[in-house]
Design a protein around this motif. Structure first.
Motif, PDB file in Angstrom:
ATOM      1  N   PHE A 104       0.831  -1.207   0.000  1.00  0.00           N
ATOM      2  CA  PHE A 104       0.000   0.000   0.000  1.00  0.00           C
ATOM      3  C   PHE A 104       0.866   1.259   0.000  1.00  0.00           C
ATOM      4  CE2 PHE A 104      -3.027  -3.106   1.562  1.00  0.00           C
ATOM      5  CZ  PHE A 104      -4.192  -2.731   0.919  1.00  0.00           C
ATOM      6  N   THR A 137      -2.427   6.908  -0.339  1.00  0.00           N
ATOM      7  CA  THR A 137      -3.767   6.401  -0.647  1.00  0.00           C
ATOM      8  C   THR A 137      -4.556   6.052   0.609  1.00  0.00           C
ATOM      9  OG1 THR A 137      -3.070   4.083  -0.818  1.00  0.00           O
ATOM     10  CG2 THR A 137      -2.926   5.434  -2.829  1.00  0.00           C
ATOM     11  N   LEU A 138      -3.909   6.027   1.754  1.00  0.00           N
ATOM     12  CA  LEU A 138      -4.557   5.605   2.997  1.00  0.00           C
ATOM     13  C   LEU A 138      -5.042   6.769   3.857  1.00  0.00           C
ATOM     14  CD1 LEU A 138      -2.024   2.780   3.945  1.00  0.00           C
ATOM     15  CD2 LEU A 138      -4.234   2.531   2.782  1.00  0.00           C
ATOM     16  N   ASP A 166      -8.869   6.728   4.759  1.00  0.00           N
ATOM     17  CA  ASP A 166      -9.184   5.676   5.725  1.00  0.00           C
ATOM     18  C   ASP A 166      -8.663   6.040   7.115  1.00  0.00           C
ATOM     19  OD1 ASP A 166     -10.398   4.238   3.710  1.00  0.00           O
ATOM     20  OD2 ASP A 166      -8.752   2.811   3.472  1.00  0.00           O
ATOM     21  N   THR A 222     -13.815   0.734   4.642  1.00  0.00           N
ATOM     22  CA  THR A 222     -12.668   1.542   4.219  1.00  0.00           C
ATOM     23  C   THR A 222     -12.488   1.453   2.710  1.00  0.00           C
ATOM     24  OG1 THR A 222     -11.221  -0.338   4.673  1.00  0.00           O
ATOM     25  CG2 THR A 222     -11.437   1.300   6.423  1.00  0.00           C
ATOM     26  N   GLU A 223     -11.784   2.427   2.156  1.00  0.00           N
ATOM     27  CA  GLU A 223     -11.500   2.398   0.712  1.00  0.00           C
ATOM     28  C   GLU A 223     -10.499   1.303   0.370  1.00  0.00           C
ATOM     29  OE1 GLU A 223     -10.183   6.284  -0.492  1.00  0.00           O
ATOM     30  OE2 GLU A 223     -12.237   7.038  -0.638  1.00  0.00           O
ATOM     31  N   HIS A 224      -9.595   1.011   1.295  1.00  0.00           N
ATOM     32  CA  HIS A 224      -8.536   0.031   1.068  1.00  0.00           C
ATOM     33  C   HIS A 224      -8.542  -0.989   2.208  1.00  0.00           C
ATOM     34  CE1 HIS A 224      -6.986   2.601  -2.108  1.00  0.00           C
ATOM     35  NE2 HIS A 224      -7.122   3.616  -1.278  1.00  0.00           N
ATOM     36  N   PHE A 251      -6.038  -2.022   3.931  1.00  0.00           N
ATOM     37  CA  PHE A 251      -4.877  -1.902   4.802  1.00  0.00           C
ATOM     38  C   PHE A 251      -5.242  -2.024   6.282  1.00  0.00           C
ATOM     39  CE2 PHE A 251      -1.904   0.512   7.426  1.00  0.00           C
ATOM     40  CZ  PHE A 251      -0.693  -0.054   7.051  1.00  0.00           C
TER      41      PHE A 251
END
Length: 194
Positions: free
Chosen positions: A52, A56-57, A60, A160-162, A164
């Motif tokens: 990841f 991008t996190l 979240d 969450t979007e990801h 992780f």
């Protein structure tokens, strides 16, 4: 190896600080630093986590730790342990007194309660490094483990979007479960309100 402080330091930092590339990059090393009950699963999870990108996190992280919109998994113990689901409840004060007895005071740039999940993992690591094994185990059994399973399950089920943070929560759950089993910790039974 069971009491390697790198594990709670790194996991704690991931649950406390905004996403950082350097921190994410070291996650695969965790698979080799601990006697995991499912080492291959942890190795695969840690490798996926390292893929990841920190940038991008951010969304979240904000949703889970800063309260953008409805916070699906509040990271503070008092929210779970207090009937009113508020910050700075009785459990926070008890934990603060416990830290004071250990000669510890939380000093962060954020004015937030000490019972934040990531901060508690880092406090556990600090107690181990200070050769306070008994206090470290007390932190787990009385202050963190009574609500950690519920918190981590909420992170895992968060929209969450990801993946992780849900995957990180699963790895952390395995870590805490293994500690509890290996140290034969009896977790103080406390009613959860969230």
């Amino acid at each position: 190896m069971l009491m390697n402080t790198a594990i709670p330091r790194i996991l704690g930092a991931c649950f406390y600080y905004p996403p950082q590339g350097e921190l994410i990059a070291v996650l695969p090393e965790l698979a080799m630093l601990f006697p995991w009950t499912q080492p291959e699963l942890v190795r695969q999870q840690a490798q996926r986590l390292a893929e990841f990108e920190a940038e991008t996190l951010q969304y979240d992280y904000s949703m889970l730790f800063e309260g953008v919109g409805m916070m699906p998994a509040p990271p503070w113990g008092s929210v779970y342990l207090g009937q009113e689901n508020l910050l700075m409840g009785e459990s926070t004060l008890a934990y603060r007194q416990f830290l004071a007895r250990q000669g510890m005071a939380t000093d962060t740039d954020n004015p937030e309660p000490e019972d934040q999940f990531g901060l508690m993992l880092m406090a556990f690591a600090y107690l181990l490094e200070s050769d306070k094994q008994s206090a470290a185990q007390q932190l787990l059994s009385e202050h963190l483990l009574p609500w950690a399973e519920r918190y981590l399950s909420l992170v895992q089920s968060s929209d969450t979007e990801h993946a992780f943070y849900p995957q990180l929560a699963e790895m952390t759950r395995l870590y805490l479960y293994t500690l509890q089993q290996q140290l034969n910790l009896s977790v103080e039974a406390k009613e959860l309100y969230l």
